[in-house]
Design an enzyme around this catalytic site. Structure first.
Site, PDB file in Angstrom:
ATOM      1  N   HIS A  57      62.011  30.547   9.918  1.00 32.48           N
ATOM      2  CA  HIS A  57      61.111  31.348  10.761  1.00 32.48           C
ATOM      3  C   HIS A  57      61.841  32.585  11.254  1.00 32.48           C
ATOM      4  O   HIS A  57      63.041  32.728  11.049  1.00 32.48           O
ATOM      5  CB  HIS A  57      60.518  30.517  11.905  1.00 32.48           C
ATOM      6  CG  HIS A  57      61.496  30.040  12.947  1.00 32.48           C
ATOM      7  ND1 HIS A  57      62.494  29.134  12.680  1.00 32.48           N
ATOM      8  CD2 HIS A  57      61.628  30.340  14.270  1.00 32.48           C
ATOM      9  CE1 HIS A  57      63.184  28.892  13.781  1.00 32.48           C
ATOM     10  NE2 HIS A  57      62.685  29.624  14.757  1.00 32.48           N
ATOM     11  N   HIS A  59      62.647  33.975  14.193  1.00 32.24           N
ATOM     12  CA  HIS A  59      63.443  34.137  15.418  1.00 32.24           C
ATOM     13  C   HIS A  59      64.852  34.635  15.111  1.00 32.24           C
ATOM     14  O   HIS A  59      65.480  34.203  14.149  1.00 32.24           O
ATOM     15  CB  HIS A  59      63.509  32.805  16.193  1.00 32.24           C
ATOM     16  CG  HIS A  59      62.248  32.495  16.945  1.00 32.24           C
ATOM     17  ND1 HIS A  59      61.930  31.229  17.389  1.00 32.24           N
ATOM     18  CD2 HIS A  59      61.230  33.299  17.332  1.00 32.24           C
ATOM     19  CE1 HIS A  59      60.765  31.267  18.027  1.00 32.24           C
ATOM     20  NE2 HIS A  59      60.315  32.508  17.996  1.00 32.24           N
ATOM     21  N   ASP A  61      67.705  34.063  16.253  1.00 30.88           N
ATOM     22  CA  ASP A  61      68.802  33.100  16.113  1.00 30.88           C
ATOM     23  C   ASP A  61      68.705  32.304  14.808  1.00 30.88           C
ATOM     24  O   ASP A  61      69.454  31.340  14.599  1.00 30.88           O
ATOM     25  CB  ASP A  61      68.885  32.157  17.334  1.00 30.88           C
ATOM     26  CG  ASP A  61      67.692  31.239  17.464  1.00 30.88           C
ATOM     27  OD1 ASP A  61      66.546  31.725  17.330  1.00 30.88           O
ATOM     28  OD2 ASP A  61      67.898  30.027  17.695  1.00 30.88           O
ATOM     29  N   HIS A  62      67.811  32.750  13.901  1.00 30.80           N
ATOM     30  CA  HIS A  62      67.708  32.145  12.570  1.00 30.80           C
ATOM     31  C   HIS A  62      67.833  33.193  11.464  1.00 30.80           C
ATOM     32  O   HIS A  62      68.019  32.845  10.305  1.00 30.80           O
ATOM     33  CB  HIS A  62      66.389  31.371  12.437  1.00 30.80           C
ATOM     34  CG  HIS A  62      66.313  30.236  13.414  1.00 30.80           C
ATOM     35  ND1 HIS A  62      66.467  28.922  13.054  1.00 30.80           N
ATOM     36  CD2 HIS A  62      66.173  30.237  14.762  1.00 30.80           C
ATOM     37  CE1 HIS A  62      66.411  28.162  14.149  1.00 30.80           C
ATOM     38  NE2 HIS A  62      66.227  28.938  15.192  1.00 30.80           N
ATOM     39  N   HIS A 115      55.793  26.224  16.314  1.00 33.63           N
ATOM     40  CA  HIS A 115      56.883  26.917  17.022  1.00 33.63           C
ATOM     41  C   HIS A 115      56.735  28.414  16.796  1.00 33.63           C
ATOM     42  O   HIS A 115      56.747  29.206  17.731  1.00 33.63           O
ATOM     43  CB  HIS A 115      58.224  26.397  16.507  1.00 33.63           C
ATOM     44  CG  HIS A 115      59.417  27.054  17.104  1.00 33.63           C
ATOM     45  ND1 HIS A 115      59.811  26.854  18.410  1.00 33.63           N
ATOM     46  CD2 HIS A 115      60.321  27.928  16.573  1.00 33.63           C
ATOM     47  CE1 HIS A 115      60.904  27.572  18.658  1.00 33.63           C
ATOM     48  NE2 HIS A 115      61.233  28.235  17.568  1.00 33.63           N
ATOM     49  N   ASP A 134      63.331  24.968  13.604  1.00 32.53           N
ATOM     50  CA  ASP A 134      63.055  24.594  14.997  1.00 32.53           C
ATOM     51  C   ASP A 134      61.753  23.799  15.126  1.00 32.53           C
ATOM     52  O   ASP A 134      61.091  23.839  16.156  1.00 32.53           O
ATOM     53  CB  ASP A 134      62.950  25.846  15.878  1.00 32.53           C
ATOM     54  CG  ASP A 134      64.299  26.484  16.155  1.00 32.53           C
ATOM     55  OD1 ASP A 134      65.333  25.933  15.737  1.00 32.53           O
ATOM     56  OD2 ASP A 134      64.306  27.561  16.798  1.00 32.53           O
ATOM     57  N   HIS A 172      69.461  23.166  15.852  1.00 27.70           N
ATOM     58  CA  HIS A 172      70.101  23.235  17.174  1.00 27.70           C
ATOM     59  C   HIS A 172      70.678  21.886  17.586  1.00 27.70           C
ATOM     60  O   HIS A 172      70.155  20.836  17.202  1.00 27.70           O
ATOM     61  CB  HIS A 172      69.097  23.666  18.259  1.00 27.70           C
ATOM     62  CG  HIS A 172      68.655  25.080  18.162  1.00 27.70           C
ATOM     63  ND1 HIS A 172      69.344  26.120  18.736  1.00 27.70           N
ATOM     64  CD2 HIS A 172      67.583  25.634  17.541  1.00 27.70           C
ATOM     65  CE1 HIS A 172      68.704  27.259  18.485  1.00 27.70           C
ATOM     66  NE2 HIS A 172      67.629  26.996  17.754  1.00 27.70           N
TER      67      HIS A 172
END
Ligand code: ZN
Ligand code: FE
Length: 244
Positions: A57, A59, A61-62, A115, A134, A172
């Site tokens: 996805h 985001h 942090d990905h 998400h 996530d 995570h």
């Protein structure tokens, strides 16, 4: 088929980037690279060169390492077609029923929106592995930023239906916080209590608690175990405000 080698790369405060290496073809996939340099270093430490990135996805942090890893390696980036506008580095757009490949190993793309609206998972049936980003965590699920409880309930049902021995690679280290809520959600669940004893001990030693398995999540994950959309919605809302 020779086994894939899968390495966990901890980055930022609690992200895990997964490096998937196929010895037969020499290919290496970085799944959800939050950042570039630690991921490039982890690959080169093992003598691997990153040939692909798989994003679950959009985001940051990905996907934050996408551009720099691509510039350094010339790798190809695959990710959710529905999030193309938010992942400008995407080369290959994937949706439900599409496949990604590493060497001769095949990943089936499963759409798991909730998400984020276009979130996908990569399931490698012959390798008994699934990369869930996530969407599913050890004893937890992703927050409902761009979707609803009905979608997440459907996602949990789909993932729960994968073979129980499937290894689940989440993005995570949230297990301890998830488990504290899981104990409250299901106070009589002995499997949760037992798992939390192990998780607390592992964290005290500074060890990771993922990957997990579908079987373990079916036994201990209060979101996968929710019996209805309403129950999942209640549990998600309770977890969002839970201070354990
Ligand atoms: Zn996310
Ligand atoms: Fe994340």
């Amino acid at each position: 088929m020779a086994k894939l080698e899968i390495a966990r790369v901890p980055v930022l405060s609690d992200n895990y980037v997964w490096l998937v290496h196929d010895h037969a073809s020499g290919e290496t996939v970085a799944v959800d690279p939050a950042v570039a340099q630690p991921v490039l270093d982890a690959a080169s430490d093992r003598g691997w060169r990153i040939t692909q990135i798989w994003n679950t996805h959009w985001h940051p942090d990905h996907t934050g390492g996408n551009a720099e890893i691509k510039a350094a390696t010339g790798c190809t980036i695959s990710g959710p077609a529905a999030e193309k506008a938010k992942i400008p580095t995407l080369d290959i757009e994937l949706g439900e029923g599409d496949h990604a490949r590493i060497g001769t190993h095949r990943a089936d793309v499963i759409e798991v929106p909730a998400h984020t609206a276009g979130h996908i998972a990569y399931h490698l049936p012959e390798d008994a592995a699934v990369f869930v980003g996530d969407t599913l965590f050890a004893m937890g699920c992703g927050r409902l930023f761009e979707g609803n409880a009905a979608q997440m309930f459907a996602n949990m049902r789909r993932l729960a239906a994968l073979p129980p021995e499937t290894t689940v690679y989440c993005a995570h280290e949230y297990t301890q916080a998830n488990g504290r809520y899981a104990r409250v959600a299901e106070p009589d669940n002995v499997a949760i209590a037992t798992r939390m004893t192990e998780v607390d001990a592992a964290r005290a030693r500074g060890e990771a608690t993922v990957p997990t398995t579908i079987a373990l999540e079916r036994a201990t994950n209060p979101f996968m175990r929710a019996r209805s959309v309403e129950e999942l919605a209640e549990r998600r809302a309770a977890k969002d405000s839970f201070r354990g």
